[in-house]
Design a protein around this motif. Structure first.
Motif, short mmCIF file in Angstrom:
data_model
loop_
_atom_site.label_atom_id
_atom_site.label_comp_id
_atom_site.label_asym_id
_atom_site.label_seq_id
_atom_site.Cartn_x
_atom_site.Cartn_y
_atom_site.Cartn_z
N SER A 188 -29.12 14.80 39.76
CA SER A 188 -27.89 15.04 38.96
C SER A 188 -27.76 16.43 38.66
N HIS A 233 -26.93 6.27 44.88
CA HIS A 233 -27.99 7.20 44.22
C HIS A 233 -29.37 6.53 44.51
N GLY A 305 -35.25 3.64 35.85
CA GLY A 305 -34.45 4.83 35.76
C GLY A 305 -34.52 5.34 34.33
N ALA A 306 -34.69 4.79 33.38
CA ALA A 306 -34.66 5.23 31.79
C ALA A 306 -35.49 4.30 31.07
N ALA A 307 -36.10 4.84 29.97
CA ALA A 307 -36.99 3.97 29.31
C ALA A 307 -36.37 2.78 28.64
N HIS A 326 -41.19 -3.53 34.76
CA HIS A 326 -40.56 -1.99 34.27
C HIS A 326 -40.87 -0.97 35.48
N GLY A 327 -39.84 -0.06 35.82
CA GLY A 327 -40.34 0.87 36.85
C GLY A 327 -40.00 2.40 36.60
N GLY A 329 -39.49 6.15 38.48
CA GLY A 329 -39.32 6.95 39.76
C GLY A 329 -38.42 8.11 39.60
N MET A 330 -38.24 8.88 40.75
CA MET A 330 -37.41 9.93 40.63
C MET A 330 -36.77 10.08 42.07
N THR A 331 -35.48 10.70 42.35
CA THR A 331 -35.03 10.62 43.33
C THR A 331 -35.97 11.42 44.41
N GLN A 361 -44.90 2.74 31.93
CA GLN A 361 -44.19 2.75 33.23
C GLN A 361 -44.99 2.30 34.05
N ASP A 422 -41.88 15.40 33.89
CA ASP A 422 -42.03 14.52 32.70
C ASP A 422 -43.11 14.51 31.97
N ARG A 437 -38.94 13.33 28.80
CA ARG A 437 -38.90 14.12 29.72
C ARG A 437 -39.21 15.57 29.18
N THR A 526 -26.01 9.31 36.41
CA THR A 526 -27.20 8.27 37.13
C THR A 526 -27.45 7.44 35.84
N LYS A 528 -28.15 7.53 32.65
CA LYS A 528 -28.97 7.88 31.47
C LYS A 528 -28.12 8.38 30.54
P1 ADP Z 1 -31.53 12.21 37.89
O1 ADP Z 1 -32.71 13.21 37.51
O2 ADP Z 1 -30.71 12.64 38.74
O3 ADP Z 1 -30.86 11.53 36.59
P2 ADP Z 1 -33.65 10.56 38.75
O4 ADP Z 1 -33.12 9.07 38.90
O5 ADP Z 1 -34.15 11.05 39.87
O6 ADP Z 1 -32.07 11.06 38.68
O7 ADP Z 1 -34.14 10.55 37.24
C1 ADP Z 1 -35.70 10.51 37.35
C2 ADP Z 1 -36.20 10.77 35.80
O8 ADP Z 1 -35.49 9.68 35.18
C3 ADP Z 1 -37.48 10.72 35.87
O9 ADP Z 1 -38.02 12.03 35.94
C4 ADP Z 1 -37.72 10.08 34.07
O10 ADP Z 1 -37.41 11.39 33.45
C5 ADP Z 1 -36.55 9.39 34.10
N1 ADP Z 1 -37.10 8.00 34.12
C6 ADP Z 1 -37.02 7.27 35.38
N2 ADP Z 1 -37.50 5.92 34.98
C7 ADP Z 1 -37.88 6.05 33.89
C8 ADP Z 1 -38.60 5.05 32.91
N3 ADP Z 1 -38.87 3.89 33.32
N4 ADP Z 1 -39.04 5.38 31.79
C9 ADP Z 1 -38.59 6.70 31.28
N5 ADP Z 1 -37.88 7.56 31.83
C10 ADP Z 1 -37.57 7.26 33.27
#
Ligand code: ADP
Length: 546
Positions: A188, A233, A305-307, A326-327, A329-331, A361, A422, A437, A526, A528
């Protein structure tokens, strides 16, 4: 070195669907259409249509291997077909996020050098915007039938159903080098311009296999997975590939992602497993509470994708009997990096300890390596306490950004690890825990505060529907945490009661100075909470006379 004596059998996206069509006659793909109808077909039907599209792209539109072909679409069967058709002919499927601003999309399409775009007809205005900006787009295909072609379609726009109807059955899928580029996705760009992550056929297949291996209970033939996580995405977390590899049925929700629509879809389609980001599941949870039941067949879900706050995980597991994975990850990682598959049976000893473990995570997938480093770049112990910058490498992790040497230079270490941005701990059992982050950490009086930890504590308050903690400049402390909270409908609560709950769970220094009640929080494209936006809005909060 002596090589093993094994055939060079390329891992490719089309090989997945070709096999699924043959060996999983009962596997289905179901898509929610905008007009309320549902489209359901077998993997074999999907292959047939993907093959027609592949042929049309090659023969009618002259798409060649390596060409970038964009998609701008919700999760639908046509988007699913496009994934396989575009990558199957060696072209690159460039997924565009419709939630990005027009300028961002223009930048991305131009940077990627897209020659064609396949878009939902509901995005016709966006497509017009992108194509009128002097882009190099030669073909616009609208993902609809003839009746759905909008009156304001750009000149020369092609109707998807017409295109594939004009193409004959049967296609000789080319054998591709499995290192060939397959899918391009831009992050993003919350800091600076969006950056492209270009995966290969091999990385997509490896990522799917490793995800299946880490969470096998989701990938049985009798399971039916709802992919709320978008095809536009991060490849819908690899689900378009992991489901046909295992014969698991796939449900695609289209554009209606509110709690009620998702509940009805899951209930009627007897979805057993659902994958999405925390904000989506907050909406579903509210709906489940209102109806006092869960969608009837739903027994497991993935959140990432977020906590996700511990209270969210607990509500699904303890109140509704849905097991949560709970997962994280990153693009740049394809995207899944870790999955936390600890089972609720562990909660028998102490629920708090279980939820503490569950909000971590999780363990890295096979094919992902992780390390944490201190500010001097030295490795930190995996003791669950020391936190530092998380760096990764692995079978589906990018080794550079697409056409962006400057950003690549900053993002990788000299020994080839990717810097995630992170801050994390890793415990002795290998469970990784995101503290924050790096750019969201709050520095107060020389000490670091994790915004995620405070959010988790605040979410334990039953009156809070969603919240966010940001660091705001403070004349004395440098920064202090500010809590923005959205209350559940009809609830009223004093900020002191929230603060005292937080005080039970975090260090004194981390208790937010103030709680501001808001009607809603802004989200990024995305999904968040957009902390950057909120930091800007509230930047003078502790500096001004209120
Ligand atoms: P964008 O940066 O475009 O929003 P991403 O999906 O690549 O897209 O974002 C990755 C970031 O999202 C990770 O580096 C982390 O900071 C955060 N993230 C993803 N999953 C989690 C999770 N389960 N808990 C906390 N943060 C997360």
């Amino acid at each position: 070195m002596r090589h093993g004596q094994i055939m060079d059998w390329p891992l490719s996206t089309s090989s997945i669907l070709r096999r699924a069509a043959k060996v999983f006659p009962d596997g289905t793909v179901t898509a929610q259409l905008p007009d309320g109808r549902r489209h359901r077909y077998s993997y074999s039907d999907a292959l047939q249509r993907a093959a027609r599209l592949a042929k049309a792209l090659q023969r009618d539109l002259g798409i060649k291997p390596g060409d970038r072909v964009a998609t701008l679409a919700w999760n639908t069967h046509r988007h699913f077909e496009a994934y396989f058709a575009i990558t199957g002919i060696g072209a690159i499927c460039h997924t565009l996020n419709p939630r990005y601003a027009l300028e961002q999309l223009e930048y991305i399409v131009d940077h990627a050098g897209d020659v064609a775009i396949l878009a939902d007809s509901s995005f016709v205005k966006l497509v017009q915007g992108i194509s009128s900006a002097g882009s190099q787009l030669k073909h616009i295909i609208l993902l609809t039938d003839a009746d759905g072609m909008p009156p304001d379609a750009p000149d020369g726009a092609i109707c998807y159903e017409r295109l594939i109807a004009g193409s004959a059955d049967g296609f000789d899928w080319p054998e591709l080098d499995d290192q060939a580029a397959a899918i391009l996705c831009y992050t993003s760009g919350t800091t600076g311009d969006p950056k492209g992550a270009l995966s290969s056929h091999r990385s997509l297949v490896m990522h799917a296999l490793c995800t299946i291996a880490a969470a096998p209970a989701h990938f049985l033939e009798r399971e039916k997975i709802l992919a709320v996580v978008p095809l536009f995405h991060v490849n819908a977390w690899g689900l378009p590939f992991s489901t046909p590899i295992t014969g698991t049925s796939l449900v695609l929700p289209g554009s209606n992602l509110d709690g009620k629509s998702l509940f009805d879809l899951m209930d009627q389609e007897e979805v057993t497993s659902a994958w999405g980001v925390p904000t989506i599941w907050l909406g579903l949870l509210a709906e489940m509470r209102q109806r006092n039941r869960k969608p009837k067949a739903l027994h497991q879900m993935v959140v990432g994708g977020a906590a996700p706050p511990g209270s969210l995980i607990d509500a699904f597991e303890a109140d509704f009997g849905i097991e949560v994975t709970h997962g994280w990850g990153m693009t740049e990682m394809g995207p899944v990096g870790t999955l936390n598959t600890q089972s609720p049976s562990k909660a028998t000893e102490s629920k708090d300890a279980y939820l503490e473990l569950k909000t971590k995570q999780g363990r890295p997938l096979y094919g992902v390596e992780m390390r944490i480093l201190d500010e001097a770049g030295d490795p930190l112990p995996h003791d669950g306490k020391n936190s530092g910058e998380l760096q990764v490498r692995g079978a589906a992790v990018i080794k550079e950004y697409y056409k962006n040497a400057a950003i690549t230079e900053e993002a990788f270490t000299a020994d080839g690890w990717f810097k995630t941005g992170d801050i994390a701990t890793i415990d002795s059992a290998g469970n990784m825990n995101i503290v924050d982050r790096a750019k969201d950490m709050i520095k107060s009086g020389g000490e670091w505060i994790s915004s995620i930890e405070v959010e988790n504590a605040a979410m334990g308050h039953p009156a809070i529907a969603e919240c966010c903690v940001i660091g705001v400049s403070h004349p004395h402390w440098q920064e202090r945490p500010l809590l923005l909270a959205v209350l559940c409908e009809g609830q009223e609560v004093a900020s002191e009661s929230i603060k005292s709950l937080i005080a039970e769970r975090v260090a004194k220094i981390a208790i937010p100075d103030e709680v501001i009640f808001v009607d809603g929080l802004p989200h990024t494209a995305t999904g968040k909470v957009s902390k950057r936006h909120l930091r800007e809005t509230y930047k003078d909060y502790f500096l001004s006379d209120r």
